[in-house]
Design an enzyme around this catalytic site. Structure first.
Site, PDB file in Angstrom:
ATOM      1  N   LYS A 106       0.853  -1.188   0.000  1.00  0.00           N
ATOM      2  CA  LYS A 106       0.000   0.000   0.000  1.00  0.00           C
ATOM      3  C   LYS A 106       0.887   1.235   0.000  1.00  0.00           C
ATOM      4  CE  LYS A 106      -1.809   2.581   3.143  1.00  0.00           C
ATOM      5  NZ  LYS A 106      -1.757   3.905   2.436  1.00  0.00           N
ATOM      6  N   GLY A 113       6.550   4.741   9.045  1.00  0.00           N
ATOM      7  CA  GLY A 113       5.754   5.951   9.151  1.00  0.00           C
ATOM      8  C   GLY A 113       5.905   6.582  10.513  1.00  0.00           C
ATOM      9  N   GLY A 140       2.417   3.934  14.123  1.00  0.00           N
ATOM     10  CA  GLY A 140       3.046   2.669  14.478  1.00  0.00           C
ATOM     11  C   GLY A 140       2.468   2.073  15.748  1.00  0.00           C
ATOM     12  N   GLU A 194       9.285   0.732  11.456  1.00  0.00           N
ATOM     13  CA  GLU A 194      10.375   1.701  11.336  1.00  0.00           C
ATOM     14  C   GLU A 194       9.713   3.069  11.444  1.00  0.00           C
ATOM     15  OE1 GLU A 194      12.440   4.603  10.300  1.00  0.00           O
ATOM     16  OE2 GLU A 194      12.114   3.847   8.269  1.00  0.00           O
ATOM     17  N   CYS A 232      13.675  10.378   8.148  1.00  0.00           N
ATOM     18  CA  CYS A 232      13.617   9.956   9.547  1.00  0.00           C
ATOM     19  C   CYS A 232      14.988   9.933  10.203  1.00  0.00           C
ATOM     20  CB  CYS A 232      12.942   8.584   9.659  1.00  0.00           C
ATOM     21  SG  CYS A 232      13.709   7.304   8.643  1.00  0.00           S
ATOM     22  N   GLU A 251       9.554  15.435  16.221  1.00  0.00           N
ATOM     23  CA  GLU A 251      10.014  15.299  14.833  1.00  0.00           C
ATOM     24  C   GLU A 251       9.281  16.307  13.958  1.00  0.00           C
ATOM     25  OE1 GLU A 251      11.226  11.675  11.909  1.00  0.00           O
ATOM     26  OE2 GLU A 251       9.240  11.549  12.812  1.00  0.00           O
TER      27      GLU A 251
END
Length: 477
Positions: A176, A228, A233, A250, A284, A382
């Site tokens: 996806k 993501g 997550g 991740e 990231c 972030e």
């Protein structure tokens, strides 16, 4: 404009179950550059059924590792032939500067395919061990149907961290792609067809969150591989935990670059330019916290400011551009919101700020904050944009403490004239990857995070392990 009206399921291009579409908008021009179907739960059901059939009844999981490795090698060759097309497509759909698309978006996926093709050529499915009552066979079998859910920032890089080892293991996959970047996945489907991957082994359904959640919870899926946000997550981990479904995550990062007092600042800034601002800051592993000793703090701030001020901001298709637009208007507004938060928190803007470089396109001025405390939101959360914070430390122990004072643990770096001493620092920072005078991911070494940066590892032999089940067979006689 690139128009797609079908989905890639069961080795064929099939009509979607619904009538919804996803428009792909150029971050540079704000114009529609592509349109694809918006996958539904029914489309996911069909894709999982195709993957399930390919796994339960097809040839792929029944081939040897060496046979699958040979197909992966052909996949790498076809990918290489179309790498320029793939790089340009990613630049068009998400705004990555074309130079970075060529080097950072496309070459690593090729390297991953080549690594697993070589590694798999000699990989043994079974090994024998002595037991108390007779020999023991330890057998490695594929985990089953994998749901691979990938983000928009480095779509092919992240896709390949999942499908390359999953293919070698013998799994079948439902991919996806993110709604912002589905176009490169269609090109990948063409590459997969040309390479001769059997029907149903890779199925591709672009979709939004609702269909993605349906895929995660689908009883026909044996493992979820997700890259993501940490928030997403956690939701995925909760669903997989209830079902006792295998999962690898991740997630986010807030990586710290420690500038030791003996560092060569010009050389360090030359490398940190890419390490901190790669992909317009939408990475990231970006080194967004710059830790500088109070002894050299002003000097480091000046060097970081000069490095950021020297970036060429503009059209991502221009080879001279180093910082392009952010992926979407919401991302532009999010990053600008953090710049305002930093100003409100009392940090000092030394480069950039809230003035947009261009009226059109989702651009944000590359920004450097000084006088930043590690407790500020701009130092803890972030941001995912071209925003750097320079944080002072008292001594080396304080620098390591600050680097570890984060909910994340994905990446990090130390910059020093003494690489042996840099290794000593690296061993004390709790992150999944670390660099001494460099920031780099390697196809043959594990990648992943500590703490809220994720679960499990991708790449290298360790990445393959995540797609295998281990079976112990004991016998007498």
């Amino acid at each position: 404009m690139r128009q797609h009206d079908t989905l890639f399921i069961g080795g064929e291009w099939v009509a979607p179950a619904g009538t919804g579409t996803i428009e792909v908008v150029s971050p540079h021009t704000e114009e529609v550059v592509g349109r694809v179907p918006d996958g539904t739960a029914a489309d996911m059901d069909r894709a999982v059924a195709a993957a399930r059939h390919a796994f339960d009844h097809g040839p792929w999981p029944r081939l040897s590792f060496a046979e699958r490795a040979a197909v992966i090698g052909r996949l790498a060759d076809v990918y290489i032939a179309r790498q320029g097309e793939m790089a340009a497509l990613i630049t068009e759909e998400m705004g990555s500067p074309i130079t970075f698309s060529n080097l950072g978006q496309i070459l690593p996926p090729i390297g991953m395919l080549q690594f697993y093709a070589e590694y798999g050529s000699a990989f043994e499915q079974e090994d024998e061990r002595p037991g108390l009552f007779g020999p023991i066979t330890v057998r490695r079998e594929p985990v089953g149907v994998v749901a691979a859910i990938v983000p928009w920032n480095v779509p092919q890089f992240v896709t390949m961290t999942k499908i390359a080892p999953a293919l070698l293991a013998g799994c079948s996959i439902v991919l996806k792609p993110a709604p912002e970047t589905p176009l490169d996945a269609y090109l990948l489907a063409e590459i997969v067809q040309e390479a001769g991957v059997p029907a149903g082994v890779l199925n591709i359904v672009p979709a939004g969150r609702e269909a993605g959640e349906h895929l995660v919870a689908h009883p026909g899926v044996d493992k979820v591989a997700f890259t993501g946000s940490t928030e997403a997550g956690r939701r995925i981990a909760a669903v997989c935990g209830r079902q006792l479904k295998r999962v690898s995550l991740e997630l986010g990062g807030k990586s710290a670059a420690i500038i030791l007092d003996d560092a060569d600042l010009p050389a360090s800034m030359n490398m940190l330019s890419m390490a901190s601002l790669m992909n317009n800051g939408q990475a990231c592993i970006a080194q967004t916290r710059i830790l500088a000793s109070r002894h050299r703090y002003d000097e480091v701030v000046e060097a970081v400011a000069a490095m950021v001020a020297g970036q060429a901001v503009g059209d991502p298709s221009d080879p001279t551009t180093t910082v392009g637009p952010l992926v979407a208007r919401r991302q532009q507004e999010r990053v600008e919101g953090y710049i305002k938060i930093g100003m409100d928190e009392g940090a000092k803007v030394v480069v950039g700020g809230l003035q947009r470089p261009y009226e059109r396109g989702w651009y944000v001025a590359p920004t450097v904050f000084a006088e930043v405390g590690n407790d500020m939101r701009i130092a803890r959360e972030e941001i995912f944009g071209p925003v750097l914070t320079v944080i002072p430390y008292a001594d080396e122990a304080d620098a390591i403490r600050l680097a570890n004072d984060s909910e994340y643990g994905l990446s990090g770096s130390v910059w020093t004239a003494d690489t042996d001493h840099g290794m000593d620092v690296a061993r004390q920072v709790r992150t999944g990857t670390y660099g001494v005078n460099i920031v780099m991911l390697e196809a043959n070494a594990p990648f992943g995070g500590y703490k809220a940066s994720g679960l499990g590892r991708e790449l290298g032999p360790e990445g393959l392990n995540g797609y295998l089940e281990y079976k112990t067979i004991t016998r007498m006689g």
